[in-house]
Scaffold this active site. Structure first.
Site, PDB file in Angstrom:
ATOM      1  N   ASP A 217       4.730  -5.143   5.944  1.00 32.22           N
ATOM      2  CA  ASP A 217       5.345  -6.369   6.406  1.00 32.22           C
ATOM      3  C   ASP A 217       5.473  -7.205   5.316  1.00 32.22           C
ATOM      4  O   ASP A 217       6.182  -8.067   5.282  1.00 32.22           O
ATOM      5  CB  ASP A 217       4.614  -6.995   7.468  1.00 32.22           C
ATOM      6  CG  ASP A 217       2.898  -7.200   7.267  1.00 32.22           C
ATOM      7  OD1 ASP A 217       2.285  -6.397   6.444  1.00 32.22           O
ATOM      8  OD2 ASP A 217       2.306  -7.902   7.963  1.00 32.22           O
TER       9      ASP A 217
ATOM     10  N   GLY B  47       0.721  -1.129  -0.021  1.00 35.66           N
ATOM     11  CA  GLY B  47       0.162   0.037  -0.024  1.00 35.66           C
ATOM     12  C   GLY B  47       0.928   1.124   0.001  1.00 35.66           C
ATOM     13  O   GLY B  47       2.016   1.238   0.779  1.00 35.66           O
TER      14      GLY B  47
ATOM     15  N   THR C 210       4.388   2.363   5.432  1.00 33.79           N
ATOM     16  CA  THR C 210       3.009   1.850   5.685  1.00 33.79           C
ATOM     17  C   THR C 210       2.408   2.879   6.658  1.00 33.79           C
ATOM     18  O   THR C 210       2.560   3.337   7.711  1.00 33.79           O
ATOM     19  CB  THR C 210       2.966   0.394   6.364  1.00 33.79           C
ATOM     20  OG1 THR C 210       1.543   0.154   6.780  1.00 33.79           O
ATOM     21  CG2 THR C 210       3.880   0.103   7.518  1.00 33.79           C
TER      22      THR C 210
ATOM     23  N   ASP D  76       2.375  -1.011  11.926  1.00 29.12           N
ATOM     24  CA  ASP D  76       2.329  -2.375  12.402  1.00 29.12           C
ATOM     25  C   ASP D  76       3.436  -2.976  12.464  1.00 29.12           C
ATOM     26  O   ASP D  76       3.521  -4.311  12.437  1.00 29.12           O
ATOM     27  CB  ASP D  76       1.132  -3.097  11.727  1.00 29.12           C
ATOM     28  CG  ASP D  76       1.489  -3.439  10.196  1.00 29.12           C
ATOM     29  OD1 ASP D  76       2.339  -2.713   9.614  1.00 29.12           O
ATOM     30  OD2 ASP D  76       0.693  -3.954   9.551  1.00 29.12           O
TER      31      ASP D  76
ATOM     32  N   ARG E  55      -5.626  -3.066   9.571  1.00 29.25           N
ATOM     33  CA  ARG E  55      -5.623  -4.648   9.358  1.00 29.25           C
ATOM     34  C   ARG E  55      -5.990  -5.069  10.959  1.00 29.25           C
ATOM     35  O   ARG E  55      -6.767  -4.924  11.547  1.00 29.25           O
ATOM     36  CB  ARG E  55      -4.425  -5.045   8.958  1.00 29.25           C
ATOM     37  CG  ARG E  55      -4.384  -5.007   7.664  1.00 29.25           C
ATOM     38  CD  ARG E  55      -3.630  -5.929   6.980  1.00 29.25           C
ATOM     39  NE  ARG E  55      -3.135  -5.591   5.582  1.00 29.25           N
ATOM     40  CZ  ARG E  55      -1.953  -6.070   4.893  1.00 29.25           C
ATOM     41  NH1 ARG E  55      -1.339  -7.129   5.353  1.00 29.25           N
ATOM     42  NH2 ARG E  55      -1.881  -5.476   3.796  1.00 29.25           N
TER      43      ARG E  55
ATOM     44  N   ARG F  65       1.014  -4.817  -6.334  1.00 28.77           N
ATOM     45  CA  ARG F  65       1.148  -6.371  -5.562  1.00 28.77           C
ATOM     46  C   ARG F  65       1.505  -7.347  -6.873  1.00 28.77           C
ATOM     47  O   ARG F  65       1.031  -6.984  -7.926  1.00 28.77           O
ATOM     48  CB  ARG F  65      -0.178  -6.368  -4.770  1.00 28.77           C
ATOM     49  CG  ARG F  65      -0.526  -5.387  -3.717  1.00 28.77           C
ATOM     50  CD  ARG F  65      -1.120  -5.757  -2.647  1.00 28.77           C
ATOM     51  NE  ARG F  65      -1.013  -5.256  -1.395  1.00 28.77           N
ATOM     52  CZ  ARG F  65      -1.760  -4.119  -0.941  1.00 28.77           C
ATOM     53  NH1 ARG F  65      -2.541  -3.328  -1.816  1.00 28.77           N
ATOM     54  NH2 ARG F  65      -1.314  -3.615   0.276  1.00 28.77           N
TER      55      ARG F  65
HETATM   56  P1  ATP Z   1       0.555  -2.712   3.367  1.00 32.96           P
HETATM   57  O1  ATP Z   1       1.166  -2.866   5.006  1.00 32.96           O
HETATM   58  O2  ATP Z   1       0.431  -1.039   2.923  1.00 32.96           O
HETATM   59  O3  ATP Z   1      -0.519  -3.384   2.895  1.00 32.96           O
HETATM   60  P2  ATP Z   1       2.535  -4.681   2.512  1.00 32.96           P
HETATM   61  O4  ATP Z   1       3.892  -4.648   2.197  1.00 32.96           O
HETATM   62  O5  ATP Z   1       2.189  -5.320   3.821  1.00 32.96           O
HETATM   63  O6  ATP Z   1       1.890  -3.223   2.635  1.00 32.96           O
HETATM   64  P3  ATP Z   1       1.379  -6.706   0.805  1.00 32.96           P
HETATM   65  O7  ATP Z   1       0.350  -6.580  -0.310  1.00 32.96           O
HETATM   66  O8  ATP Z   1       1.003  -7.725   1.951  1.00 32.96           O
HETATM   67  O9  ATP Z   1       1.565  -5.274   1.435  1.00 32.96           O
HETATM   68  O10 ATP Z   1       2.897  -7.133   0.046  1.00 32.96           O
HETATM   69  C1  ATP Z   1       3.354  -6.635  -1.078  1.00 32.96           C
HETATM   70  C2  ATP Z   1       4.144  -7.320  -2.106  1.00 32.96           C
HETATM   71  O11 ATP Z   1       5.141  -8.151  -1.379  1.00 32.96           O
HETATM   72  C3  ATP Z   1       3.214  -8.554  -2.514  1.00 32.96           C
HETATM   73  O12 ATP Z   1       2.373  -8.383  -3.599  1.00 32.96           O
HETATM   74  C4  ATP Z   1       4.063  -9.768  -2.910  1.00 32.96           C
HETATM   75  O13 ATP Z   1       4.841  -9.260  -4.401  1.00 32.96           O
HETATM   76  C5  ATP Z   1       5.355  -9.227  -1.868  1.00 32.96           C
HETATM   77  N1  ATP Z   1       5.330 -10.526  -0.825  1.00 32.96           N
HETATM   78  C6  ATP Z   1       4.417 -10.448   0.177  1.00 32.96           C
HETATM   79  N2  ATP Z   1       4.374 -11.508   1.012  1.00 32.96           N
HETATM   80  C7  ATP Z   1       5.710 -12.395   0.220  1.00 32.96           C
HETATM   81  C8  ATP Z   1       6.051 -13.689   0.456  1.00 32.96           C
HETATM   82  N3  ATP Z   1       5.651 -14.376   1.480  1.00 32.96           N
HETATM   83  N4  ATP Z   1       6.916 -14.236  -0.473  1.00 32.96           N
HETATM   84  C9  ATP Z   1       7.304 -13.144  -1.532  1.00 32.96           C
HETATM   85  N5  ATP Z   1       6.683 -12.013  -1.704  1.00 32.96           N
HETATM   86  C10 ATP Z   1       5.871 -11.614  -0.881  1.00 32.96           C
END
Ligand code: ATP
Length: 349
Positions: free
Chosen positions: A129, A37, A152, A156, A198, A98
């Protein structure tokens, strides 16, 4: 480890003082991406990391659309003016996305090939995360130095007092709450206002305190008890002519719509309304605090790479930059402080 960055080049650690320009590092080029995000302040972080990289003689590459762009080779070399006039802009000039591909070994292999193609030695990943989880997996799989920045609005991540974008989102929610209070008071209504987070109640709790709300329904507490029933039993502000309740968007709280429907059914004498702030919370010009935080962290990321750090997130604790191993940063163990819960409880009687 603690360190302080002065003017981007002087670094004072607990046991020594070093000039990073003289540091010996194999890293000659760095790629920067934003993922997950978007959060206000990401641009300030991109700007600072770009300029810190260039000022240390590195080639700097902007990678568009997060991991998706790494897999599909949307990579462009940046100059100092590539990041001009962006510190005040919300969102991210690098775009974010994503990527399903990146969660597979084949996808990450393509990403690695693109990194090699551009002779990129290391990555700076700005995200939440999920992004840092992916960063850790990629770094280990291909032995690439990766440093993360906590980008973020949810706040979190572990090991840092705050994250890039959190302060701006908090202020946006507070301003929206001030407006909603005007109408809630005029009509003597009970408002449930849903905010992001979340499974983490920081945004809801702190914006409740800042806006003078009556309560916050957050996952950390909802998992233990029925917060709504408790509020109603306590008489729920009979003496006040409006009530504002912040709710974290989460399966655990049930969200604002579900809570409002419950009130309509079980306590029909309340005049209930729901506002979901949604993506409004992500937009807007970053606050001074987020711009400064992101600038410090962006420079610290380059600093960390020059120190041959890898698999760490840059954090801030007691106003000092710290390195937090990815594994610790993404552990779901951030706790809401009892003191903050007390502040809301007492100040809203
Ligand atoms: P926000 O907290 O704002 O949602 P975020 O970084 O947690 O941000 P996510 O959609 O959970 O957002 O993760 C972003 C991208 O990171 C995913 O689209 C994916 O490409 C990559 N990613 C997340 N988890 C994994 C994983 N276990 N292995 C490999 N890539 C991952």
């Amino acid at each position: 480890m603690h360190l302080i960055v002065y003017k981007g080049i002087r670094v004072s650690t607990s046991d020594s003082t070093t000039n990073i320009l003289t540091m010996d590092s194999n890293i000659k080029s760095v790629g920067i991406l934003t993922s997950g995000g978007d959060a206000p302040g990401m641009n300030a972080a991109i700007r600072a990391a770009t300029r810190a990289g260039i000022s240390n003689g590195m080639r700097v590459y902007g990678i568009y659309r997060g991991y998706r762009g790494l897999v599909s080779d949307e990579i462009e070399e940046f100059q100092t003016n590539s990041v001009s006039n962006i510190i005040q802009q919300g969102g991210t000039i690098l775009k974010t996305a994503r990527s399903e591909d990146f969660t597979t070994v084949e996808g990450r292999k393509k990403a690695y090939e693109n990194i090699k193609k551009h002779n990129i030695d290391a990555l700076v990943v700005i995200g939440g995360d999920g992004s840092l989880t992916g960063a850790g997996i990629f770094a280990n799989e291909f032995n690439i130095p990766v440093v993360g920045l906590p980008g973020t609005i949810d706040n979190d991540l572990n090991g840092t007092d705050t994250t890039i974008g959190y302060d701006t989102a908090l202020n946006t929610i507070m301003q929206s709450m001030d407006r909603l209070r005007d109408t809630a008071t005029s009509h003597e209504r009970l408002f449930f206002v849903e905010v992001m987070g979340r499974n983490c109640g920081f945004l809801a709790l702190n914006s409740a305190i800042a806006s003078g709300a009556e309560a916050a329904i957050i996952p950390e507490i909802s998992i233990e008890k029925d917060q709504l029933a408790e509020l109603i039993e306590q008489g729920f502000r009979k003496s006040k002519n409006s009530s504002m309740v912040l709710v974290t968007e989460s399966e655990i709280t049930g969200g604002a719509i579900q809570l409002a429907e419950r009130v309509k059914k079980e306590y029909p004498w309340y005049d209930v309304r729901v506002t979901i702030l949604g993506h409004l919370q992500r937009g807007g010009s970053p606050t001074a605090q987020d711009r400064i935080l992101a600038s410090r962290m962006g420079i610290a990321a380059i600093q960390a790479l020059l120190e041959n750090q890898r698999n760490v997130m840059i954090g801030i604790r007691e106003n000092e930059i710290v390195y937090v191993p990815f594994k610790r940063a993404i552990k779901k163990e951030r706790e809401i402080s009892d003191e903050m819960l007390e502040v809301l409880r007492i100040s809203s009687i």
